[in-house]
Design a protein around this motif. Structure first.
Motif, PDB file in Angstrom:
ATOM      1  N   SER A   6      27.564   6.236  13.670  1.00  0.00           N
ATOM      2  CA  SER A   6      28.887   6.040  14.252  1.00  0.00           C
ATOM      3  C   SER A   6      28.736   5.800  15.746  1.00  0.00           C
ATOM      4  O   SER A   6      27.655   6.031  16.300  1.00  0.00           O
ATOM      5  CB  SER A   6      29.793   7.257  13.993  1.00  0.00           C
ATOM      6  N   GLY A   8      29.463   2.826  17.423  1.00  0.00           N
ATOM      7  CA  GLY A   8      29.387   1.453  17.875  1.00  0.00           C
ATOM      8  C   GLY A   8      30.749   0.931  18.309  1.00  0.00           C
ATOM      9  O   GLY A   8      31.771   1.598  18.160  1.00  0.00           O
ATOM     10  N   GLY A   9      30.745  -0.273  18.860  1.00  0.00           N
ATOM     11  CA  GLY A   9      32.001  -0.859  19.300  1.00  0.00           C
ATOM     12  C   GLY A   9      31.753  -2.003  20.242  1.00  0.00           C
ATOM     13  O   GLY A   9      30.633  -2.496  20.379  1.00  0.00           O
ATOM     14  N   SER A  10      32.815  -2.428  20.897  1.00  0.00           N
ATOM     15  CA  SER A  10      32.758  -3.520  21.855  1.00  0.00           C
ATOM     16  C   SER A  10      32.904  -2.974  23.261  1.00  0.00           C
ATOM     17  O   SER A  10      33.762  -2.134  23.522  1.00  0.00           O
ATOM     18  CB  SER A  10      33.862  -4.538  21.566  1.00  0.00           C
ATOM     19  N   LEU A  17      27.641   3.210  25.740  1.00  0.00           N
ATOM     20  CA  LEU A  17      28.024   3.670  24.415  1.00  0.00           C
ATOM     21  C   LEU A  17      27.030   4.743  23.989  1.00  0.00           C
ATOM     22  O   LEU A  17      25.863   4.711  24.393  1.00  0.00           O
ATOM     23  CB  LEU A  17      28.006   2.540  23.385  1.00  0.00           C
ATOM     24  N   THR A  89      23.624  -6.820  22.218  1.00  0.00           N
ATOM     25  CA  THR A  89      24.497  -7.016  21.064  1.00  0.00           C
ATOM     26  C   THR A  89      23.676  -7.110  19.790  1.00  0.00           C
ATOM     27  O   THR A  89      22.752  -7.913  19.694  1.00  0.00           O
ATOM     28  CB  THR A  89      25.338  -8.292  21.233  1.00  0.00           C
ATOM     29  N   THR A 119      25.727   0.291  12.582  1.00  0.00           N
ATOM     30  CA  THR A 119      26.945   0.275  13.398  1.00  0.00           C
ATOM     31  C   THR A 119      26.821  -0.862  14.410  1.00  0.00           C
ATOM     32  O   THR A 119      25.781  -1.021  15.048  1.00  0.00           O
ATOM     33  CB  THR A 119      27.182   1.642  14.085  1.00  0.00           C
ATOM     34  N   GLN A 120      27.851  -1.670  14.516  1.00  0.00           N
ATOM     35  CA  GLN A 120      27.798  -2.871  15.354  1.00  0.00           C
ATOM     36  C   GLN A 120      28.066  -2.533  16.810  1.00  0.00           C
ATOM     37  O   GLN A 120      29.022  -1.803  17.130  1.00  0.00           O
ATOM     38  CB  GLN A 120      28.823  -3.900  14.868  1.00  0.00           C
ATOM     39  N   VAL A 121      27.238  -3.076  17.663  1.00  0.00           N
ATOM     40  CA  VAL A 121      27.433  -2.984  19.114  1.00  0.00           C
ATOM     41  C   VAL A 121      27.576  -4.398  19.650  1.00  0.00           C
ATOM     42  O   VAL A 121      26.704  -5.241  19.423  1.00  0.00           O
ATOM     43  CB  VAL A 121      26.249  -2.275  19.792  1.00  0.00           C
ATOM     44  N   THR A 122      28.672  -4.651  20.340  1.00  0.00           N
ATOM     45  CA  THR A 122      28.926  -5.968  20.910  1.00  0.00           C
ATOM     46  C   THR A 122      29.186  -5.813  22.399  1.00  0.00           C
ATOM     47  O   THR A 122      30.083  -5.062  22.798  1.00  0.00           O
ATOM     48  CB  THR A 122      30.132  -6.640  20.235  1.00  0.00           C
TER      49      THR A 122
END
Length: 125
Positions: A6, A8-10, A17, A89, A119-122
């Motif tokens: 958990s 991740g995010g933009s 982060l 990213t 979990t995506q990190v952008t």
């Protein structure tokens, strides 16, 4: 055994982060846990690892910006990411695997047999 990531995010470039990886059901006495990341069309690559004894390793290119830590009581592994760049990213994965006694953590994803869903990190410029 299960790993659940958990956090991740933009975020904009320069931001921070902290990713979390909650582990359950893991029974190896000697093990490594780590963070890997992957972008489309590229191989999954090591970011940071930590042995069951708490010895951390950060990929040299990320030292000074990324840090790995853990909370044993919560069975949770963390990845603190500071001064993020667009090239950070990726999809970030938590992984765990057995470790030979006296050995450092392996940097090869194939050495890890338990993976989280990612979990995506952008990071935007």
């Amino acid at each position: 055994a299960q790993l659940v990531e958990s956090g991740g995010g933009s975020v904009q470039a320069g931001g921070s982060l902290r990713l979390s990886c909650a582990a359950s059901g893991y029974t190896y006495s000697h093990y490594c846990m780590g963070w890997f990341r992957q972008t489309p069309g590229k191989e999954r690559e090591e970011v940071a690892t930590m042995t069951d004894l708490g010895m951390p390793t950060i990929v040299s290119s990320l030292k000074g910006r990324f840090a790995i830590s853990r909370d044993i009581a919560k069975n949770t592994l963390y990845l603190q990411m500071n001064r993020l760049k667009p090239e950070d990213t990726a999809m970030y994965y938590c992984a765990a695997g057995p470790r030979s006694v006296g050995a450092a953590c392996n940097s090869i994803p194939g050495a890890y047999n338990i993976w989280g869903q990612g979990t995506q990190v952008t990071v935007s410029s």
